[in-house]
Motif scaffolding. Structure first.
Motif, PDB file in Angstrom:
ATOM      1  N   LEU A 312       0.850  -1.188   0.000  1.00  0.00           N
ATOM      2  CA  LEU A 312       0.000   0.000   0.000  1.00  0.00           C
ATOM      3  C   LEU A 312       0.885   1.237   0.000  1.00  0.00           C
ATOM      4  O   LEU A 312       1.803   1.354   0.824  1.00  0.00           O
ATOM      5  N   LYS A 313       0.581   2.169  -0.886  1.00  0.00           N
ATOM      6  CA  LYS A 313       1.277   3.439  -0.905  1.00  0.00           C
ATOM      7  C   LYS A 313       0.804   4.302   0.275  1.00  0.00           C
ATOM      8  O   LYS A 313      -0.234   4.022   0.866  1.00  0.00           O
ATOM      9  N   PRO A 314       1.540   5.337   0.628  1.00  0.00           N
ATOM     10  CA  PRO A 314       1.103   6.215   1.708  1.00  0.00           C
ATOM     11  C   PRO A 314      -0.324   6.729   1.487  1.00  0.00           C
ATOM     12  O   PRO A 314      -0.649   7.228   0.404  1.00  0.00           O
ATOM     13  N   PHE A 315      -1.177   6.515   2.482  1.00  0.00           N
ATOM     14  CA  PHE A 315      -2.574   6.957   2.515  1.00  0.00           C
ATOM     15  C   PHE A 315      -3.456   6.278   1.464  1.00  0.00           C
ATOM     16  O   PHE A 315      -4.581   6.681   1.218  1.00  0.00           O
ATOM     17  N   GLU A 316      -2.933   5.206   0.884  1.00  0.00           N
ATOM     18  CA  GLU A 316      -3.749   4.381  -0.010  1.00  0.00           C
ATOM     19  C   GLU A 316      -4.632   3.457   0.824  1.00  0.00           C
ATOM     20  O   GLU A 316      -4.270   3.044   1.927  1.00  0.00           O
ATOM     21  N   LYS A 317      -5.816   3.126   0.279  1.00  0.00           N
ATOM     22  CA  LYS A 317      -6.770   2.262   0.966  1.00  0.00           C
ATOM     23  C   LYS A 317      -7.043   1.006   0.144  1.00  0.00           C
ATOM     24  O   LYS A 317      -6.964   1.030  -1.087  1.00  0.00           O
ATOM     25  N   HIS A 318      -7.361  -0.056   0.845  1.00  0.00           N
ATOM     26  CA  HIS A 318      -7.761  -1.326   0.224  1.00  0.00           C
ATOM     27  C   HIS A 318      -9.003  -1.813   0.954  1.00  0.00           C
ATOM     28  O   HIS A 318      -9.054  -1.796   2.184  1.00  0.00           O
ATOM     29  N   GLU A 319     -10.008  -2.275   0.212  1.00  0.00           N
ATOM     30  CA  GLU A 319     -11.258  -2.722   0.839  1.00  0.00           C
ATOM     31  C   GLU A 319     -11.546  -4.187   0.517  1.00  0.00           C
ATOM     32  O   GLU A 319     -11.442  -4.617  -0.638  1.00  0.00           O
ATOM     33  N   ASN A 320     -11.886  -4.951   1.549  1.00  0.00           N
ATOM     34  CA  ASN A 320     -12.316  -6.343   1.415  1.00  0.00           C
ATOM     35  C   ASN A 320     -13.734  -6.485   1.941  1.00  0.00           C
ATOM     36  O   ASN A 320     -14.119  -5.832   2.919  1.00  0.00           O
ATOM     37  N   ARG A 321     -14.475  -7.378   1.310  1.00  0.00           N
ATOM     38  CA  ARG A 321     -15.817  -7.705   1.814  1.00  0.00           C
ATOM     39  C   ARG A 321     -15.938  -9.230   1.857  1.00  0.00           C
ATOM     40  O   ARG A 321     -15.797  -9.907   0.838  1.00  0.00           O
ATOM     41  N   ILE A 322     -16.188  -9.756   3.064  1.00  0.00           N
ATOM     42  CA  ILE A 322     -16.360 -11.188   3.277  1.00  0.00           C
ATOM     43  C   ILE A 322     -17.799 -11.425   3.700  1.00  0.00           C
ATOM     44  O   ILE A 322     -18.256 -10.851   4.698  1.00  0.00           O
ATOM     45  N   ARG A 323     -18.514 -12.255   2.957  1.00  0.00           N
ATOM     46  CA  ARG A 323     -19.921 -12.514   3.262  1.00  0.00           C
ATOM     47  C   ARG A 323     -20.111 -13.975   3.652  1.00  0.00           C
ATOM     48  O   ARG A 323     -19.829 -14.878   2.866  1.00  0.00           O
ATOM     49  N   PHE A 324     -20.541 -14.191   4.901  1.00  0.00           N
ATOM     50  CA  PHE A 324     -20.892 -15.526   5.377  1.00  0.00           C
ATOM     51  C   PHE A 324     -22.369 -15.772   5.077  1.00  0.00           C
ATOM     52  O   PHE A 324     -23.228 -14.962   5.430  1.00  0.00           O
ATOM     53  N   GLN A 325     -22.655 -16.908   4.465  1.00  0.00           N
ATOM     54  CA  GLN A 325     -24.023 -17.255   4.083  1.00  0.00           C
ATOM     55  C   GLN A 325     -24.308 -18.682   4.526  1.00  0.00           C
ATOM     56  O   GLN A 325     -23.543 -19.596   4.217  1.00  0.00           O
ATOM     57  N   ILE A 326     -25.396 -18.867   5.261  1.00  0.00           N
ATOM     58  CA  ILE A 326     -25.796 -20.196   5.702  1.00  0.00           C
ATOM     59  C   ILE A 326     -26.767 -20.790   4.685  1.00  0.00           C
ATOM     60  O   ILE A 326     -27.746 -20.150   4.286  1.00  0.00           O
ATOM     61  N   LEU A 327     -26.482 -22.013   4.253  1.00  0.00           N
ATOM     62  CA  LEU A 327     -27.381 -22.760   3.366  1.00  0.00           C
ATOM     63  C   LEU A 327     -28.151 -23.760   4.208  1.00  0.00           C
ATOM     64  O   LEU A 327     -27.578 -24.428   5.074  1.00  0.00           O
ATOM     65  N   ASP A 328     -29.442 -23.877   3.947  1.00  0.00           N
ATOM     66  CA  ASP A 328     -30.289 -24.761   4.743  1.00  0.00           C
ATOM     67  C   ASP A 328     -31.137 -25.615   3.805  1.00  0.00           C
ATOM     68  O   ASP A 328     -32.001 -25.101   3.092  1.00  0.00           O
TER      69      ASP A 328
END
Length: 348
Positions: A312-328
């Motif tokens: 990451l460069k100075p003041f650079e941002k990185h975004e992750n999204r993790i989605r937990f999903q239950i199957l029934d």
């Protein structure tokens, strides 16, 4: 029944069926551990305020889906980042966040010692916010906080995390924004160690995911490569096996990995965007007493910081999204298997 007026005619206070409350454990190594306990109807998960807002467990309709290792539930300890002693603080949980400086085991890189799975997994949250409220016909539950990995004359990395779900939902979404608040480029390593445990994890549990490449870490993993996607019976002193996967993605760039228990007819699916989280590591232990499996979305190879690393460069941002999903149920599991085939066909 989700209409607010109709629901509150029979439920005077929403905490009866959904909400979030801060709680604190009182004994053993867990003494002092603070959690934001979320319950949304079918799901229950305590987010550990003292450990990166990671979920200590996920229970679905009262069934535990997550791993609790032999050291047991615990808060922060003096040995969390103390060389090889740090393994005594690996409690598992539904997920623990590895990074941000490294994700691998205790090792020295360029003369600097890095702890097991990094420092973020035991970093307490600041600026904690909890809320539960009605919005557009949904009862939303939100928790957020900020974790910092920093040292004088060194890195200054900040992880801002938001966790959200709604009443009656079988999904939980973790959104992480990582920012380099320093003035030099910084290596960025992350791995989301998502752990399945008994009674959800049993012999015969399957992994369903669109894997297009599976690389064993060592000879032990190579010996078990043919059965990477099935959990076998526990065996005393069995060695752990670790595999690195590359997954196919759908037309929108999204991919997934799932545990499936056919006897319970329950699945736990972890969804993420391949362009920002390009790999998945799989950890499998059939050792008696250490019976476990983890699916681990990551941006690193086996060598972590010691290998080719994102920065990451100075003041650079990185975004992750993790989605937990239950199957029934069988139908939802079959839909996931069909989705897996379709995603794989997109790569051919």
């Amino acid at each position: 029944m989700t209409d607010q007026k109709t629901l509150m005619a029979v439920c005077g206070h929403m905490d009866q069926i959904a909400g979030v409350r801060q709680m604190e454990f009182q004994d053993g190594r867990a003494a002092g551990l603070r959690c934001a306990m979320i319950h949304n109807g079918p799901l229950e998960l305590p987010l550990m305020l003292d450990k990166c807002l990671d979920p200590a467990w996920i229970r679905y309709k009262g069934i535990n889906l997550s791993l609790l290792t032999k050291p047991g539930l615990q808060g922060r300890n003096p040995y969390d980042t103390a060389g090889d002693e740090a393994v005594r603080s690996i409690m598992g949980g539904a997920m623990f966040t590895c990074g941000l400086g490294n994700v691998h085991g205790n090792r020295v890189v360029d003369g600097v010692e890095y702890p097991v799975h990094g420092r973020m997994r035991t970093t307490p949250a600041e600026k904690i916010s909890m809320d539960a409220f009605w919005e557009n016909g949904e009862y939303k539950i939100l928790v957020s906080g900020e974790m910092r990995e920093a040292q004088i004359f060194g890195e200054n990395l900040v992880l801002r995390r938001t966790i959200e779900t709604t009443y009656g939902s079988r999904e939980i979404v973790f959104t992480d924004e990582i920012e380099n608040q320093g003035f030099e480029d910084q290596p960025l390593c992350f791995l989301y160690h998502c752990n399945a445990g008994y009674p959800f994890l049993v012999p015969g549990l399957r992994v369903v995911m669109p894997s297009i490449f599976c690389g064993p870490r060592d000879a032990d993993a190579k010996a078990g490569a043919a059965a990477w996607n099935v959990m076998e019976e526990p065996v005393e002193h069995a060695p752990e096996q670790v595999f690195q996967h590359e997954l196919a993605a759908d037309r929108n760039g999204n991919t997934f990995a799932a545990f499936v228990n056919d006897e319970l007819q329950i699945g736990l699916c972890i969804r993420f965007e391949k362009s920002v989280i390009p790999y998945l590591t799989q950890w499998k232990s059939t050792a008696a007493g250490d019976f476990a499996m983890a699916l681990e979305p990551t941006n690193c190879g086996f060598d972590g910081r010691a290998g080719k690393t994102q920065s990451l460069k100075p003041f650079e941002k990185h975004e992750n999204r993790i989605r937990f999903q239950i199957l029934d149920g069988k139908d939802e599991i079959k839909q996931l298997e069909d989705e897996c085939r379709e995603v794989l066909e997109c790569t051919m």
